[in-house]
Design an enzyme around this catalytic site. Structure first.
Site, PDB file in Angstrom:
ATOM      1  N   ASP A  51      61.551  -6.930 -39.985  1.00 56.68           N
ATOM      2  CA  ASP A  51      62.042  -8.270 -40.230  1.00 56.68           C
ATOM      3  C   ASP A  51      62.124  -8.543 -41.726  1.00 56.68           C
ATOM      4  O   ASP A  51      63.137  -9.019 -42.245  1.00 56.68           O
ATOM      5  CB  ASP A  51      61.063  -9.244 -39.573  1.00 56.68           C
ATOM      6  CG  ASP A  51      61.666 -10.583 -39.375  1.00 56.68           C
ATOM      7  OD1 ASP A  51      60.910 -11.549 -39.265  1.00 56.68           O
ATOM      8  OD2 ASP A  51      62.901 -10.668 -39.341  1.00 56.68           O
ATOM      9  N   ASP A  82      61.318 -15.100 -32.962  1.00 55.04           N
ATOM     10  CA  ASP A  82      60.024 -15.448 -33.531  1.00 55.04           C
ATOM     11  C   ASP A  82      59.120 -16.059 -32.482  1.00 55.04           C
ATOM     12  O   ASP A  82      57.941 -15.710 -32.389  1.00 55.04           O
ATOM     13  CB  ASP A  82      60.214 -16.431 -34.683  1.00 55.04           C
ATOM     14  CG  ASP A  82      61.014 -15.829 -35.796  1.00 55.04           C
ATOM     15  OD1 ASP A  82      61.827 -16.545 -36.402  1.00 55.04           O
ATOM     16  OD2 ASP A  82      60.833 -14.627 -36.050  1.00 55.04           O
TER      17      ASP A  82
END
Lengths: 265, 458
Positions: B269, B376
């Site tokens: 990420d 997320d």
């Protein structure tokens, strides 16, 4: 019986804390953030204390029960001291944040005062400390089981709940007193807060002799509460004013309507 | 197709005086992540998109120079107001994200603790082919690392594929893909979930009723997510599908692989969002160049629209309407300057001429929210759910991970306010979460258990 004990003990342990959070913290975003960050600081202090205890236990003789109890006492004392150290660290952080907030705000005052932050940080320490102490006990209280089947006290759950409630309130009061003492540099107040925390934790070592542990702890809670009340600027006069608020309001309304009448004429 | 799909997301914001001062949305940064359900379901790819963008004042908090006497009073007052608004809305944005993340985690933890199905081991996904049932620790570690490598490569390939599709404007393909994956989640996974919940609580249920329930749930969900719907309902559906996806991961990822994957995905990420040639960054830049919003179906948006006061007769009739698309539509029609979610920075410096027009619409106040990608949500919930599932019945570990993730989110939003560009939301939270999980499980738990067994309080 399980669910009743669970809900009862949960209510006793966290009722005041929940009420305080709902009525004073939940509506303001900044306070919620201070609450969560305070919990984080407490957790870090607990982590370090557990590390110290863990290392000491592993370096020592596991079979010696007296030594283990001594190490537990040592671990608890270290944990208390570390909690106060992290409370001080949180104070420093919040002070800096307060100054930052004051600089960028419109009228030079920050949207949250240091006193409010003291209260919320104390509450956060209390809640997370109480939760960590009692949540596994509460979870066990639902399931089937008999308390004290090996000769321990059958009042384990309810006394744990009351102790947790006292601890939550104590942390809140300590937070207020501590921050005020740091602000005004009254180091004897700081010392007294740390000493009372150590005393409270030490008194729990007298469990299951509950008369010797619970009663003094509640007395300490009451006294600390009064001290925190006066530290936060409260006074007997304030209480009276708060209770008699309604009458004052009415008289003001009457005065206003009395003023109104001539205008309409 | 795109114009249909934007609405619950309030992309075109009215550019009046207040909003132009307030809103500076950072370019959204989605990241694509494959959610990989049981292999018999076929190729189902649930994309994870992440955009930690927020609407903020253009002024950086750090460089507001209050003491400069040369600044005219009006401007400095505006600046101050701007920054206070920024800060006030900053704290509000944090809470606007705390609440859905907490809700998702609560759903996942509640399910894990009560429904046995999600903690039973029933095979693995094809994306994690190596089994962890090996006797030696070294072999197990090696298998989990290999599983992670395979999983991350699949994710990278899928992300790059999606970025290429987007670059070459194959919108229909992308939308079809998204619709198919949300269809799978809303119907099939809900069916499985409901089945397991009913089994756990021994609830008798007949197929016609079940069909009715699932049909309604799924159909409304598809409409809310991909088309128009009340904002709160859309948020609720997004939370539910994130929770379902997280539960699938918790069930089908073997233990050690799950932790290594969580660590690896935060590193991925970080790289994908911040590196110049990262796929997500390229996606964002492409979207910015084209002035288009990125797929609304996979981003949680907490935007709220309030109409305060009666600027128009029909808004008066509606009264104060919060979070409904219609009000937003009316609000948008009021204002002449078009604005888009992505490229707000150049447009939000509203010049003085809009003020006379804006005075009529000043009564209308819009507050833009923060956007967080569903991936997320999924990975936060996977971390907390795994902590709840595997931490030997201990609630302390779950709570510690929960607090760690919230603090990570808070710090990420703080960095967002400082840097004002899209940031990856996973690294800080997952790092804190992992640190707290392992330390609480191994260090704090024995300490607290020993204290509790003697009824000692610290």
């Amino acid at each position: 019986m399980g669910a009743a004990v669970f809900f009862g003990c949960a209510g006793i342990a966290f009722g005041p804390a929940l009420a305080l959070v709902i009525f004073t913290v939940a509506a303001e975003p900044l306070r919620v953030i201070v609450l969560v960050a305070g919990a984080f600081f407490w957790l870090v202090s607990l982590l370090l204390a557990s590390l110290i205890w863990f290392v000491s236990v592993h370096l020592s003789d596991r079979e010696d029960s007296r030594l283990q109890r001594g190490l537990l006492l040592f671990g608890a004392a270290v944990s208390v001291l570390l909690q106060e150290v992290f409370r001080f660290a949180y104070f420093k952080l919040l002070k800096k944040a307060d100054e930052g907030l004051a600089t960028i705000s419109e009228d030079g005052r920050s949207p949250i005062s240091l006193r409010q932050m003291a209260y919320v940080s104390g509450l956060s320490f209390g809640i997370i400390s109480g939760v960590f102490s009692v949540i596994n006990i509460l979870a066990d209280s639902i399931g089937p089981g008999t308390v004290g089947i090996h000769g321990d006290s059958p009042y384990y759950f309810i006394t744990s709940a009351f102790l947790t409630m006292a601890l939550v309130l104590l942390h809140t009061f300590w937070g207020v007193i501590f921050f005020d003492a740091c602000e005004k540099r009254r180091y004897w107040c700081l010392g007294l807060v740390v000493a009372s925390h150590l005393l409270t934790s030490g008194l729990t070592f007298l469990n299951p002799w509950y008369e010797a542990s619970l009663v003094p702890i509640f007395i300490i809670t009451l006294c600390t509460g009064l001290w925190a009340f006066f530290t936060a600027g409260g006074s007997f006069h304030n209480i009276l004013k708060c209770l008699s608020w309604k009458q004052e309001d009415d008289s003001r309304v009457m005065m206003y309507s009395a003023l109104q009448v001539p205008f309409e004429d | 197709m795109i114009t249909f799909m934007n609405n619950s997301d309030s992309e075109e914001e009215p550019c009046n005086e207040r909003t132009s001062l307030m809103s500076a949305e950072s370019p959204p940064v989605p990241s694509y992540q494959d959610g990989l359900p049981a292999s018999e379901a076929g190729e189902v790819h649930a994309h994870r998109k992440r955009r930690a963008g927020s609407s903020r004042s253009h002024n950086n908090i750090a460089d507001g120079d209050m003491s400069d006497p040369g600044v005219p009073v009006r401007e400095s007052a505006l600046e101050n107001e701007e920054e206070e608004l920024t800060l006030k809305y900053g704290a509000k944005h944090v809470i606007m994200l705390f609440v859905p993340v907490t809700l998702c985690m609560i759903v996942v933890v509640a399910t894990i603790k009560s429904v046995r199905f999600y903690t039973e081991k029933n095979g693995q996904l094809i994306y994690t082919p190596f089994s962890e049932d090996t006797p030696s620790v070294g072999q197990r570690l090696l298998n989990s690392v290999l599983n992670t490598i395979i999983m991350i490569s699949v994710i990278v390939v899928m992300t790059v594929f999606l970025v290429l599709l987007y670059k070459y404007r194959c919108y229909k393909f992308i939308h079809g893909w998204l619709i198919l994956s949300s269809f799978m989640l809303l119907f099939l996974f809900t069916y499985i979930y409901l089945g397991e919940v009913f089994k756990t609580y021994n609830v008798a249920m007949d197929y016609p009723t079940l069909f009715l329930i699932i049909w309604n749930f799924g159909a409304v969900g598809m409409i809310c997510i991909h088309w128009k719907g009340p904002l709160q309902l859309q948020q609720a559906y997004l939370i539910m599908i994130s929770a379902l996806m997280a539960l699938v991961f918790i069930k089908y990822l073997p233990e050690w692989s799950a932790w290594v994957i969580l660590g690896a995905i935060s590193i991925y990420d970080l790289m994908a969002v911040l590196c110049p040639k990262g796929p997500l960054r390229m996606l964002v830049e492409t979207a910015q160049e084209r002035n288009e919003p990125i797929f609304p179906a996979l981003i949680y948006s907490s935007a709220m629209i309030w109409t305060v006061g009666m600027a128009k007769p029909d808004t008066a009739a509606r009264g104060p309407s919060q979070q409904t698309w219609d009000a937003a539509e009316d609000g948008r029609e009021n204002h002449q300057s078009p604005s888009h979610t992505d490229s707000q920075m150049p447009e939000t410096r509203s010049p003085v001429p809009t003020r006379p027009i804006a005075s009529f619409e000043e009564l209308e106040e819009e507050e833009r929210g923060v956007k967080l990608g569903l991936g997320d949500f999924i990975f936060y919930s996977v971390l907390v759910g795994k902590a709840a599932a595997t931490a030997s019945g201990d609630w302390n570990t779950t709570l510690a991970c929960f607090v760690a993730i919230l603090i990570g989110l808070c710090l990420t939003l703080l960095l967002l306010a400082v840097f004002k560009k899209a940031l990856p939301a996973l690294p800080i939270s997952i790092t804190f979460g992992l640190v707290f999980y392992f330390s609480t499980d191994n260090l704090v738990r024995p300490f607290m258990d020993t204290l509790a067994s003697h009824q000692l309080y610290i």
